[in-house]
Design a protein around this motif. Structure first.
Motif, short mmCIF file in Angstrom:
data_model
loop_
_atom_site.label_atom_id
_atom_site.label_comp_id
_atom_site.label_asym_id
_atom_site.label_seq_id
_atom_site.Cartn_x
_atom_site.Cartn_y
_atom_site.Cartn_z
N TYR A 141 -35.26 5.73 -12.79
CA TYR A 141 -35.45 5.12 -11.46
C TYR A 141 -35.51 3.60 -11.59
N ASP A 142 -35.01 2.93 -10.56
CA ASP A 142 -35.23 1.50 -10.43
C ASP A 142 -36.69 1.31 -10.01
N VAL A 143 -37.47 0.68 -10.86
CA VAL A 143 -38.90 0.54 -10.59
C VAL A 143 -39.13 -0.25 -9.30
N THR A 144 -38.29 -1.24 -9.03
CA THR A 144 -38.51 -2.13 -7.89
C THR A 144 -38.38 -1.39 -6.57
N SER A 145 -37.40 -0.48 -6.46
CA SER A 145 -37.14 0.20 -5.19
C SER A 145 -37.46 1.68 -5.22
N GLY A 146 -37.58 2.28 -6.40
CA GLY A 146 -37.77 3.71 -6.52
C GLY A 146 -36.49 4.51 -6.45
N ARG A 147 -35.36 3.83 -6.34
CA ARG A 147 -34.06 4.51 -6.23
C ARG A 147 -33.73 5.21 -7.54
N GLN A 148 -33.26 6.46 -7.45
CA GLN A 148 -32.85 7.17 -8.66
C GLN A 148 -31.53 6.60 -9.15
N LEU A 149 -31.48 6.32 -10.46
CA LEU A 149 -30.32 5.69 -11.07
C LEU A 149 -29.49 6.63 -11.93
N TRP A 150 -30.12 7.64 -12.51
CA TRP A 150 -29.44 8.47 -13.52
C TRP A 150 -30.23 9.75 -13.71
N GLN A 151 -29.53 10.80 -14.10
CA GLN A 151 -30.21 12.03 -14.48
C GLN A 151 -29.36 12.77 -15.49
N ASP A 152 -30.02 13.63 -16.27
CA ASP A 152 -29.30 14.48 -17.21
C ASP A 152 -29.99 15.83 -17.24
N ARG A 153 -29.19 16.87 -17.40
CA ARG A 153 -29.69 18.24 -17.39
C ARG A 153 -30.39 18.56 -18.70
N LEU A 154 -31.59 19.16 -18.61
CA LEU A 154 -32.35 19.55 -19.78
C LEU A 154 -32.16 21.04 -20.05
N PRO A 155 -32.30 21.46 -21.31
CA PRO A 155 -32.10 22.88 -21.62
C PRO A 155 -33.27 23.77 -21.23
N ALA A 156 -34.41 23.19 -20.85
CA ALA A 156 -35.60 23.96 -20.49
C ALA A 156 -36.47 23.08 -19.60
N GLY A 157 -37.59 23.62 -19.14
CA GLY A 157 -38.50 22.83 -18.33
C GLY A 157 -39.02 21.62 -19.09
N GLY A 158 -39.17 20.52 -18.38
CA GLY A 158 -39.59 19.27 -19.03
C GLY A 158 -40.97 18.82 -18.58
N GLN A 159 -41.95 19.72 -18.60
CA GLN A 159 -43.29 19.39 -18.10
C GLN A 159 -44.08 18.61 -19.16
N ALA A 160 -43.65 17.39 -19.38
CA ALA A 160 -44.24 16.50 -20.37
C ALA A 160 -43.96 15.08 -19.93
N THR A 161 -44.58 14.12 -20.61
CA THR A 161 -44.37 12.71 -20.31
C THR A 161 -43.47 12.11 -21.38
N PRO A 162 -42.40 11.39 -21.00
CA PRO A 162 -41.50 10.80 -22.00
C PRO A 162 -42.16 9.65 -22.75
N MET A 163 -41.42 9.06 -23.67
CA MET A 163 -41.82 7.82 -24.33
C MET A 163 -40.55 7.08 -24.73
N THR A 164 -40.69 5.84 -25.15
CA THR A 164 -39.54 5.05 -25.56
C THR A 164 -39.92 4.16 -26.74
N TYR A 165 -38.93 3.86 -27.57
CA TYR A 165 -39.16 3.00 -28.74
C TYR A 165 -37.85 2.36 -29.16
N ARG A 166 -37.95 1.40 -30.08
CA ARG A 166 -36.76 0.81 -30.68
C ARG A 166 -36.60 1.35 -32.09
N ALA A 167 -35.43 1.90 -32.38
CA ALA A 167 -35.13 2.37 -33.73
C ALA A 167 -34.93 1.16 -34.64
N ASP A 168 -35.65 1.15 -35.76
CA ASP A 168 -35.70 -0.05 -36.60
C ASP A 168 -34.35 -0.43 -37.18
#
Length: 811
Positions: free
Chosen positions: A753-780
């Motif tokens: 989502y665009d944080v500023t407006s809340g507009r959805q920007l992208w989605q991708d289909r998951l193989p199962a339910g995603g009842q969890a919180t994501p995270m992000t990092y930089r690969a070294d």
């Protein structure tokens, strides 16, 4: 042959149709009469009589049936729009059956048998009567189309984009690309300063790697077997855990497995939950006490479902022998009667790790008995596992480690979620749940009344209470403080203040001075409904924050908000609504049955919200679902049996122990039935939307936008991608690139989502339910920003099970 005889065959269709329609009319009239007797809408009686008259005229072969039904259609349109406006998903069940019957009545096989009088010829005699019906159906269609292109629930707005504050002073690890704790850091803000992924390029995200844990649900696992995991990342390694508490280390660049550790948990059949929300990390720092023999300078802390805290070498996955006994501390130590309560206490959430201490709480089984383990919070030496202090909300003044032969207070309020810490202030912030049972509190003591459903600040060094802020007084609704507090420094009219943002199941966001617990955004005590079960009481007032994720019109539900697939189950929901007790938020549980709205599923649950400490904004995924709880008086026989509560199936006239369904509450005068508020065919009685995304300006103290979020693709019998706004369980994350990520809706997608407006920007289909919180990092090695999501499903929500950990990155 007479003219009447020649027309006999065509008139069979009106006769049969009339019988069916008359029967439907009789059902609607009877149900409508029941609703009126309960004080509800007159529409169903009037519509039912109109449908009944239509059926009678059809049986007689009279074309006037079309005139009568035209009045039914037009009256339905006027009533529906007057009651709920141009809300498509509300209009649909009010008019779907009515509209389809109207179309059917215009079909040739019906109309060719209709006459104005017994002596009239059938052909063409209906046409004058058909024009009004056709016209009203056109009106209904136009109203429906207008409703389809409008969105009465959408609130648009724009969050501020300016950087209001510098990055937090302890954000160096995150700036280096790590995600070192469940909430990103000990602040619990779920924010990353990485900005490689932006609203302009997020649409190009693709799968970078996928790892399958191999940990799947077994036949003896509890229903609440779930993947609620948020991984952490330190250096070149991602660390995860599975529902059966296996710890796994993965290469952050490729997802390749480095090591695994299986604690081989003692899985009891009476476990209420089987999940691991995450592990915690500690690294030896200069000037801090060194671990014994220099072992495990970097360690992973793993909580388990059999109440152990295990320290693992972050490099190898082997237990750290100097921590406790061979790397393990038993959380049963000091519990009252531990042998009698195995399976009733454990930790599903990662502990808080500070410079010298690892601080862990635990949950107890909900609504099983009044004789539960303690809700104690304990701090252990991060190197040796020696108990440094214990805070038991049942005995709050005594925080020095208890001695041999002593035990903590049974059934004291517990903290099952994730805590936050501010080491510069020397405080750890504990979100507290309720004392079980949740819906009856007649025997709660003063300490319970002080700490239950609160956020409590403890001194990191001693465990002593520094302040308490209670979000619900004498909680009878299971309104635990469910989520990790988010910490930021907030600009106010009085200058920049160290703040804490606490999201709640009620939807209120409490913004407090984290030094003192005093509200920064006003909190008002308001009168609430009274009249609890026998032997209990209700608090006269409750604290309402001026900042809520529920709009004023969404803070209560009405008969007009009842829903269903058709007018019939909507009518059934209206009857049930009028039959239950409901006087607004905080309606007490009752033997009659009470509507709890928002329900204990939460506006916000353990996933919490995400806070951007630089822009001083927040992003949330609120839900709005109603539940029903009903107190079941305990019989004398079951009251006597409840003295022996060692086994969940024994000693009650209602067996089992869950967060929904029948709950025994052994030792209390009432058992309780707790269920979602559903129609007879399983649809929510409460109309959609049930789930949103929302943007909050914390400096202004207001919700700026709310948008429906999620589809019913994976909830409906056929995969229909209707964006109705579905519930979600799990939380979002924010990034400095201006993108938020969320996976927790009941359809199987990861979304950006665009944080500023809340507009959805992208989605991708998951193989199962995603009842969890994501995270992000930089690969070294590559410098690539990756977003990691977990798709394993959620047992009690019925989403598809899986075992996938998926990383996304730009090409």
């Amino acid at each position: 042959m007479s003219e009447w005889t020649r027309d006999e065959a065509p008139r069979k269709a009106p006769l049969v149709s009339g019988l069916v329609i008359a029967l439907l009319g009789a059902v609607v009239t009877a149900g409508g009469g029941w609703l009126v007797a309960l004080g509800g809408s007159w529409y169903y009686v009037l519509a039912g009589l109109g449908i009944l008259a239509t059926g009678g005229l059809l049986i007689a072969g009279r074309a006037e049936a079309l005139w009568v039904y035209a009045i039914v259609v037009l009256g339905t349109v006027i009533w529906a729009v007057a009651e709920i406006g141009l809300d498509w998903w509300q209009l649909a069940p009010r008019g779907d059956v009515i509209f389809l019957i109207g179309l059917y009545l215009l079909m040739p096989w019906v109309t060719r048998g209709l006459v104005r009088s017994p002596g009239a010829r059938a052909p063409a005699a209906w046409r004058g009567a058909g024009v009004p019906l056709g016209a009203t159906l056109v009106i209904a269609a136009v109203v429906g189309l207008a409703a389809m292109i409008s969105d009465e629930h959408d609130q648009t707005g724009t969050l501020p984009t300016a950087q209001a504050a510098p990055a937090p002073p302890n954000a160096a690890a995150e700036a280096d690309g790590d995600w070192r704790a469940y909430g990103g850091s000990g602040r619990g803000d779920k924010y990353s300063p990485l900005a490689q992924i932006t609203p302009d390029n997020v649409g190009r995200l693709q799968v970078a790697w996928t790892y399958h844990t191999g940990d799947i649900r077994g036949p003896n696992d509890p229903q609440e077997t779930t993947y609620e995991l948020t991984p952490i990342k330190v250096g070149d390694t991602v660390y995860i855990c599975t529902p059966h508490d296996r710890a796994i280390a993965l290469d952050a660049e490729t997802g390749r497995e480095k090591w695994t550790f299986d604690p081989k948990i003692d899985e009891r059949k009476n476990l209420q939950h089987l999940t691991c929300r995450g592990v915690s990390y500690h690294e030896q720092t200069a000037g801090a006490p060194a671990p014994p023999n220099g072992e495990c300078p970097r360690r992973i802390f793993l909580p388990t479902a059999d109440a152990r805290l295990i320290a693992l070498d972050a490099a190898t996955g082997r237990p750290c022998p100097g921590f406790g006994r061979n790397g393990t501390v038993s959380l049963w130590t000091g519990m009252p009667d531990p042998g009698a309560h195995q399976g009733e206490y454990y930790s599903t959430s990662p502990p808080v790790v500070t410079r010298n201490l690892v601080i862990i709480a635990g949950e107890v089984t909900d609504n099983y008995s009044t004789n539960e383990p303690s809700g104690v919070v304990r701090a252990y030496d991060v190197n040796t596992g020696a108990l440094a202090w214990n805070f038991d909300s049942g005995n709050p003044e005594q925080t020095a480690p208890i001695g041999p032969g002593q035990s903590y207070v049974r059934n004291s309020p517990n903290s099952w979620s994730i805590s936050s810490a501010d080491e510069s202030l020397g405080l750890v912030y504990i979100p507290y749940g309720n004392q079980t049972p949740d819906q009856w509190g007649g025997d709660r003591g003063a300490n319970t009344e002080r700490f239950a459903s609160s956020v409590t600040a403890l001194d990191i060094a001693t465990g002593q209470v520094r302040w308490v802020f209670q979000t619900v007084h004498h909680d009878l609704w299971d309104m635990d403080v469910p989520a990790q507090p988010g910490l930021l420094d907030l600009d106010t009219p009085n200058g920049r203040v160290p703040a804490l943002v606490q999201a709640t199941k009620r939807g209120d966001l409490y913004v407090l001075d984290r030094r003192t617990g005093q509200p920064i955004i006003p909190v008002e005590e308001r009168p609430v409904p009274q009249g609890a079960g026998k032997g209990d009481h209700t608090a006269p007032t409750q604290p309402f924050s001026a900042l809520s994720l529920l709009s004023p019109e969404d803070a209560t539900i009405r008969e007009a908000d009842m829903w269903g697939a058709t007018m019939f189950d909507q009518l059934a929901c209206r009857i049930r609504f009028r039959s239950l007790r409901y006087e607004g938020m905080f309606t007490p549980p009752s033997e009659q049955g009470s509507i709890v709205y928002p329900g204990n599923f939460g506006v916000i649950d353990w996933g919490g919200i995400a806070v951007d400490p630089v822009r001083q904004i927040a992003f949330a995924n609120p839900d709005a679902m109603a539940f029903v709880d009903k107190l079941i008086p305990r019989t004398q026989n079951s009251q006597q049996q409840s003295e022996n509560v060692q086994h969940p199936a024994g000693g009650a006239d209602i067996a089992g122990s869950t967060e929904g369904g029948a709950n025994p509450n052994l030792g209390a005068p009432y058992a309780v039935e707790l269920n979602a508020f559903l129609s007879p065919i399983g649809f929510p009685c409460q109309a959609p939307p049930w789930g949103y995304v929302a943007g909050i300006d914390l400096r202004a103290g207001k919700v700026v936008y709310r948008h429906r979020n999620g589809t019913v693709r994976d909830l409906s019998p056929v995969p229909l991608p209707f964006k109705m706004g579905v519930p979600s369980l799990g939380g979002p994350i924010l990034t400095a690139g201006g993108v938020a990520f969320l996976t927790s809706t009941l359809d199987y997608y990861v979304r950006a989502y665009d944080v500023t407006s809340g507009r959805q920007l992208w989605q991708d289909r998951l193989p199962a339910g995603g009842q969890a919180t994501p995270m992000t990092y930089r690969a070294d090695r590559s410098g690539r920003q990756l977003v990691v999501v977990v798709a394993g499903g959620h047992g009690s929500l019925g989403t598809k099970a899986g075992d996938a950990v998926i990383a996304y990155g730009l090409p």
